[in-house]
Every structure is written in C-alpha cells, then in structure tokens.
Design an enzyme around this catalytic site. Structure first.
Site, PDB file in Angstrom:
ATOM      1  N   GLU A  14       0.813  -1.211   0.000  1.00  0.00           N
ATOM      2  CA  GLU A  14       0.000   0.000   0.000  1.00  0.00           C
ATOM      3  C   GLU A  14       0.850   1.267   0.000  1.00  0.00           C
ATOM      4  OE1 GLU A  14      -0.553  -2.561   2.026  1.00  0.00           O
ATOM      5  OE2 GLU A  14      -2.661  -3.163   1.884  1.00  0.00           O
ATOM      6  N   GLN A  73      -8.790  -6.293  11.816  1.00  0.00           N
ATOM      7  CA  GLN A  73      -8.287  -5.281  10.878  1.00  0.00           C
ATOM      8  C   GLN A  73      -8.991  -3.931  11.043  1.00  0.00           C
ATOM      9  OE1 GLN A  73      -8.060  -7.043   6.874  1.00  0.00           O
ATOM     10  NE2 GLN A  73      -5.958  -7.672   7.347  1.00  0.00           N
TER      11      GLN A  73
END
Lengths: 172, 560
Positions: B51, B114
């Site tokens: 990312e 998450q």
C-alpha cells in the site's frame, strides 16, 4: 519580539462535527501551543459549537494559532479577544469543610462573595462561585483556611464586549 | 439511479475526471474492488506490491500531471501502510484523495479484525478526513474531499468507508467535478507597500518554492523576474518552476544550494518569497536569513506568514494573480551590476573526466543522463545524497518534471512515485535516481513496473553505505559510522532479473555513456547498479543552523 506574553482568549466557532475537539487539541499539541483552559459548548445554532480557549503568547504566536486554526475544515471563525476587553467568566464548585464551629463563617463568606450554596453535608458545604479568574482565585484563597475538601473548575468562557458577536460576517 | 456505495464511489471518481487509481485489495474493500472490476473499462486500477507504493504512486501521478492522485487500501494494516505516503504528500502540498475501507459501522470501536481508527491516525497529516457512516452522505463527501484537496494550499484528504456503507444502496445523482474554492486577493495597502519596497530596491532577489508549481505560476514569475531584472533562486520543491538555463537563474538555495544563491540571499536588499516556507533546509539560521533585506512573502496559506521568518509584507493570495499584479504596477528595470555580482558567484562544473578506467562519479552520471534525455524526461528521486546530486547536476527546465520528497524526506518514495508518473505521463521517459539504501526500502515495486512493462530506468547510486547519514557522521560525529555500513551483498543484476526486469552495471567511468544509453533504449524496467565511492560527498553544505559564512565547499579543506 520583545512584546509581552499576554493571556488571550481565542473564541472559536466550529461545525459541531465528531472529532472537532480532537482536531483542535491535536493542532495545539503538535505545534507546541499551550492551552491554559478550554471550554466547549453548543450555540443557539444547532450545527455550530463555540470553543473558548485561553492561552498565553506573543502577538505573533497568537496570530499563528489563529491562522492554523482557520485551516481546519470544521472551523468557521476564530476571534481573538484580549482578556481585559471582553466579558469573561469561569465557574468553580468548592466543597469546604464546615464544622458546627465554622459553618456560620463559611456561609457568611459565601454570601459576601455572592456564591450560591449548592449542598450542605454533615461536615461540608458545597459552594458555586462564578466570576473572572482573579475573583475565583481570591475566593479560593479566602476559603483555604477552612479546609477545601475538593473542588472543580471550568475554564474561561468569554464574549466580545458591546454589540459585536462571533456570528458577524457569517451570513453575508 | 439506485447504486451501492462502491458504485457511487466509482461514479464520483469518474465525475472528478479520475482515470487511474493505485491500490491494494483486502477484506473491507471487497465491495469497492467488485465495483472496480465491473468498471474496469472506465477506470484503471493499478495494483502495487504494498500500500505504501500505492500512496507514493498516487503522489507521483499528481506531481507529474497536476491532477488529484487517488489511492485505495483496506482497513487496518492496509490503511496504516498508506500513512507514510499521505504524510509525504501533506508535507509537499500534493493533492491526493486516499480511500480506505473500514469494518462495518456496528463493529467500529470494538477492536474488530483489521480495525484501525485511520481518521484519528491521519488527522495530523491530512488537510481533512472523513468517516462516512451513512451511504447517503457518500457522494457529497467524495466531492468535498476533491474540493478540499485542490483548494488553497493543496494536500491529501482521506475518506474512510465502512464495509456496510460500501454495500448499502442509495440514490445517486450525478454532479459536475469539484472546483477549487476562490481565493481572496491581497489587501491593497499591502500590495502598495510591496510595490514601494520593490521600487526602492537596488538588489532584489526571488526565492521561489513548490507553491509556484502548485499554482502553475511559472509564466508570471518569469515575467516578474525579466521585467524587473531580478535573479531567481529556488527551494528543492520549486525546481523546474523557472528554467535552469535562464540568465537570471542562480540555482537552489539552502543547505546544499549553490554558492551563488546563498550569497545572493545574504546580499539582497529585497527578497520576494513566492510559494515557499523558509524551511530549516533553506533558512538554517532563520534570524540571519536575508538579514539585510525587506521580505515580501507571497503565499496562498496565511499560516505561513511569520511562521519561520518574520517578513516585512504579507501578500496572501493566488500566486499567478499576485505576481501578475505586482509586475504590472512596476516599470521595467535593468540592474546589470547586481546581476553581474550574483552570477559571478556561479561555480563552473569541472570537466567530465575522460579516463575510461577511472572511478564512477555520481555527478558525471547525472550530467551524462541530462545530455542523453530530453527536457520532457521526468526525474523521480529517493532521499539522500543521490537526491541532492540530482537537484544539483540534473538541471530542470520544466515544472512537474522533478518528483522528490522535499518536506518529509521519505526514503523509499521514488519507486512508487516513478510508477505513478509513468501512468500519468505515458509518453514521457521516467528515470528514478535512488540510492542503495532507499532502493532496499521499497524495491518490491519492481514487480509492479514489470507487470505493466513500464520503461522506467532505475539508477541505483550504489555506494554500499547510507551515504547522507554517513556524511553527517563524517562531519559532525568524528567519523563514528554507526549503522551506516550495512555490508549488503545484493547483486542488483540478478535481483532485477529475478523480478523480470533488466539489470546493468556501471563499474567504471567508461561504462557511464554506453550503459546509460542502453538503459534508455530498453523498452521495460531497467535497474542500473551504479558503483560509486562510499566517500563521495554532497557539497557545498551549510551545516544546520548556519548561514553562507559557514558553508563547507571542500571536505579536505574542512577537515584541516
């Protein structure tokens, strides 16, 4: 930059969005501006909150604080008021020890200072004092010999003098 | 038209003219990736290796094109991996919209799998951010995010979208692309004050920064400089905003700036600061910076005035307009003596060595590269010695052609940025100049370059040490080389080949020209191991807190 560091009131009008306090206090923290007091409340317009901050700083620092605050998306307006030139007040709740011997003296003092008596316990009296910072401090000092059991205090909230308001220039 | 949140997101990105997004899928963005799949003919998604690479790619795309860069990541680690890229964009005022997924609204605040409070995490590094809890707010939030990213001083905005919001259905009503908000002109009395200072000035100087590039004010700054005969210097972020072959150009100012630029800031009597912020890498000693000058500061961001250096006049406004107005109210002037005094301090580059067996000099690589590439070549860099050499020895003639992390100084920025730039400007040649330290941080993105056969030339200035930190240890820590000599054994040719790219080596002076030529002729990613000396330094150097009087011009002289 030899000017004095003055206690200044920063009056902030902000959208009542989640995290607006976090955004503001985070900005003060990361830029090293020191908040003395901070009070948040709603206004008569439901979407807007008023946050009143007091801080000590040079004019240039105060200007920098104002400009940085204005960059926050949720902040609508920032007015800088001199502490000596605004209507300002804070509130203190003071629980004072009051025995049978001292109870009368405590109540007299409260009356002399214009306090409200909020509660009378077996051995304490809880008083509410409002006024400018120095008035509240003077009263607290006066009550100390009786024995202050605990106290809580808000920060300063303030409005500009005269007919001016923080909403000026917003609707135009 | 009823659409789900993910489809609304795609429609809103298309409304804004977004054609390419960079990202990485994951649990909470499954709905968004499903919409991307269905809309792949309308919007191009570039999958990166990490990312962080996606965030730097969005940034590089934005710097190279001037458009808003977009990146997408899942919740939790996906979102936190964007953080360095968002902070990089924030420090350099690059418009970006970062989209993150989050756990469903009813799971927020419960330490769900998450889950991370990414809006909380990114408050200090975004202009603003949003957590969208109702699909009915989504379209307008995306539009507002683009408006904020581009308005005033640009910067990144993050929009966090819980998974159930990206699935929920709402009415979508199309809208036009967001426009930047109007900017108020400077106060007339301040303009008058600035004009008066410039009328009186005998030795004026322009110090420009990245704001000139953000505002697209290249013509206006050139017009002002030429009309009033004012020499120009720039921060790292402003390079390319003024052509480096212009007679009024003095070069970069600051710690590793040119002698000419730094002496001019000392000697000027009026300094026009345009879209720059007196960073400590420019004004090491803020009290002594341009101490003999009246300073006129032009900037779109009111908070920049008097933040680092006290100025004489604050001109807040849109830079094109401010520069144009100032130039239009002043008579044409010639000041040959001042120009001659400034340009006399320009230092000629030494002749390029001809010994084919000689050592590899990084400045010679960059000068040769400059000769081999056209002016439209985009140079991305990482951070450190190679970055400063790139600023010094690869002159810029056009804006948006140097992509470098100036404010945050992000090692590992370059790979992603080069990818983003190549997608944004497919017809331009993109070269990344990196160091072996930086390359090791994000070389995983080589896989992205290979997947898309991007013809990016990656020049690894390989000195086998962490050169800039080591240089500081040499100068300020009595050569105690703590943790800067990693003794890595990486074979860059094999590494490149393992990823499916081409690998080349420059081991001696005679390799520079043929190997660079071969790299530039390759149709696909190339990694060039440029074996330079670990003792090469970036000079001149003004030590932190110092000024031009403290400038180190030769390490031998300094050590004596």
């Amino acid at each position: 930059m030899s000017e004095n560091r003055n206690l200044t009131v920063i009056s902030v009008l902000a959208y009542n969005n989640p995290a607006v306090l976090l955004r503001m206090t985070g900005l003060f923290y990361r830029r090293g501006f020191n908040i003395e007091t901070m009070v948040a409340c709603q206004t008569d317009r439901p979407s807007l909150s008023r946050l009143t901050v007091t801080m000590t700083g040079h004019n240039a620092e105060i200007r920098q604080v104002r400009q940085q605050l204005l960059k926050l998306e949720d902040i609508v307006k920032v007015d800088v008021l001199s502490i000596d030139d605004c209507s300002a007040s804070e509130l203190a709740l003071i629980k004072v020890s009051a025995t049978a011997d001292t109870r009368k003296q405590v109540l007299n003092a409260a009356q002399a200072y214009g306090c409200r008596v909020l509660d009378i316990g077996e051995n304490t009296i809880t008083l509410e004092m409002t006024g400018r910072d120095e008035e509240v401090n003077r009263f607290v000092r006066y009550m100390q010999p009786f024995g202050i059991v605990e106290m809580g205090c808000t920060g300063v909230t303030a409005l500009a003098r005269g007919d001016t308001t923080i909403f000026e220039g917003l609707d135009g | 038209m009823k659409l789900n949140g993910s489809e609304i997101l795609i429609e809103c990105l298309l409304e804004q003219g977004v054609d390419t997004v960079f990202g990485y899928p994951g649990g909470t963005v499954l709905n968004i990736y499903d919409a991307l799949y269905k809309n792949s003919h309308r919007i191009n998604h570039v999958l990166t290796a990490h990312e962080q690479g996606a965030s730097h790619a969005a940034d590089g795309y934005s710097r190279a094109t001037g458009k808003v860069g977009v990146c997408i990541a899942t919740s939790g680690p996906g979102a936190t991996n964007l953080v360095t890229g968002i902070a990089t964009a924030y420090m350099d005022s690059i418009p970006m919209v970062a989209i993150t997924g989050n756990v469903a609204v009813n799971l927020l605040g419960r330490d769900s799998f998450q889950e991370i409070d990414i809006t909380g995490v990114t408050i200090p590094i975004t202009k603003h951010n949003f957590l969208v809890k109702d699909v009915n707010d989504l379209a307008d939030t995306i539009r507002l995010a683009f408006e904020i990213a581009q308005s005033g001083r640009p910067g990144p905005v993050l929009v966090d979208i819980p998974k159930d919001v990206s699935a929920a259905v709402a009415e979508y009503v199309p809208a036009p692309a967001s426009k930047p908000r109007p900017i108020n002109p400077p106060k007339p009395e301040r303009l008058a004050q600035a004009i008066e200072i410039l009328k009186q000035a005998k030795r004026p100087l322009i110090y420009m920064g990245g704001g000139v590039i953000a505002a697209g004010a290249y013509q206006q700054i050139r017009a002002l400089a030429e009309k009033l005969d004012i020499p120009v210097c720039s921060s790292l972020m402003g390079l390319g905003g003024f052509p480096a072959d212009h007679p009024l150009w003095l070069g970069m100012v600051g710690m590793h700036g040119t002698r000419a630029a730094n002496i001019a800031t000392r000697d000027c009597d009026a300094l026009i600061v345009c879209g720059a912020r007196f960073s400590d890498r420019v004004a090491g000693n803020p009290k002594g910076f341009a101490a003999g000058a009246k300073i006129i500061h032009m900037d779109v961001d009111h908070a920049e005035f008097d933040k680092n250096v006290q100025v004489t006049v604050r001109l807040a406004g849109e830079l094109k307009e401010v520069l144009f107005t100032v130039a239009s109210r002043l008579e044409e002037t010639k000041r040959p003596e001042w120009i001659a005094a400034c340009t006399a301090n320009k230092v000629e580059w030494p002749a390029i060595p001809t010994d084919p067996e000689g050592p590899v000099d990084p400045s010679v690589i960059l000068r040769t590269l400059r000769e081999l590439t056209d002016r439209n070549t985009i140079l991305a860099t990482d951070v450190g010695q190679h970055q400063m050499w790139s600023a010094q020895f690869y002159p810029q003639y056009l804006p948006r052609h140097l992509l470098t992390s100036g404010g945050l100084g992000t090692m590992g920025y370059g790979m992603g940025a080069a990818i983003g730039a190549q997608f944004g400007q497919p017809d331009s040649r993109v070269v990344l100049v990196t160091g072996d330290g930086c390359f090791h941080m994000n070389l995983n993105e080589l896989t992205t370059m290979v997947s898309h056969q991007l013809p990016v030339v990656v020049l690894v200035m390989n000195n086998r040490v962490l050169g800039m930190v080591r240089q500081w240890q040499k100068v300020f820590y009595e050569k105690r080389f703590s943790a800067t000599d990693p003794e890595r054994q990486t074979d860059y040719v094999k590494l490149a080949e393992a990823f499916g790219a081409k690998g080349l080596v420059i081991a001696k002076n005679g390799d520079i020209l043929p190997v660079l030529s071969e790299a530039l002729a390759t149709d696909g990613p190339v990694v060039v191991d440029c074996r330079i000396s670990k003792d090469a330094n970036v000079l001149p150097m003004i030590p932190p807190g110092g000024s031009v009087e403290n400038m180190i011009e030769s390490m031998e002289a300094y050590e004596q």
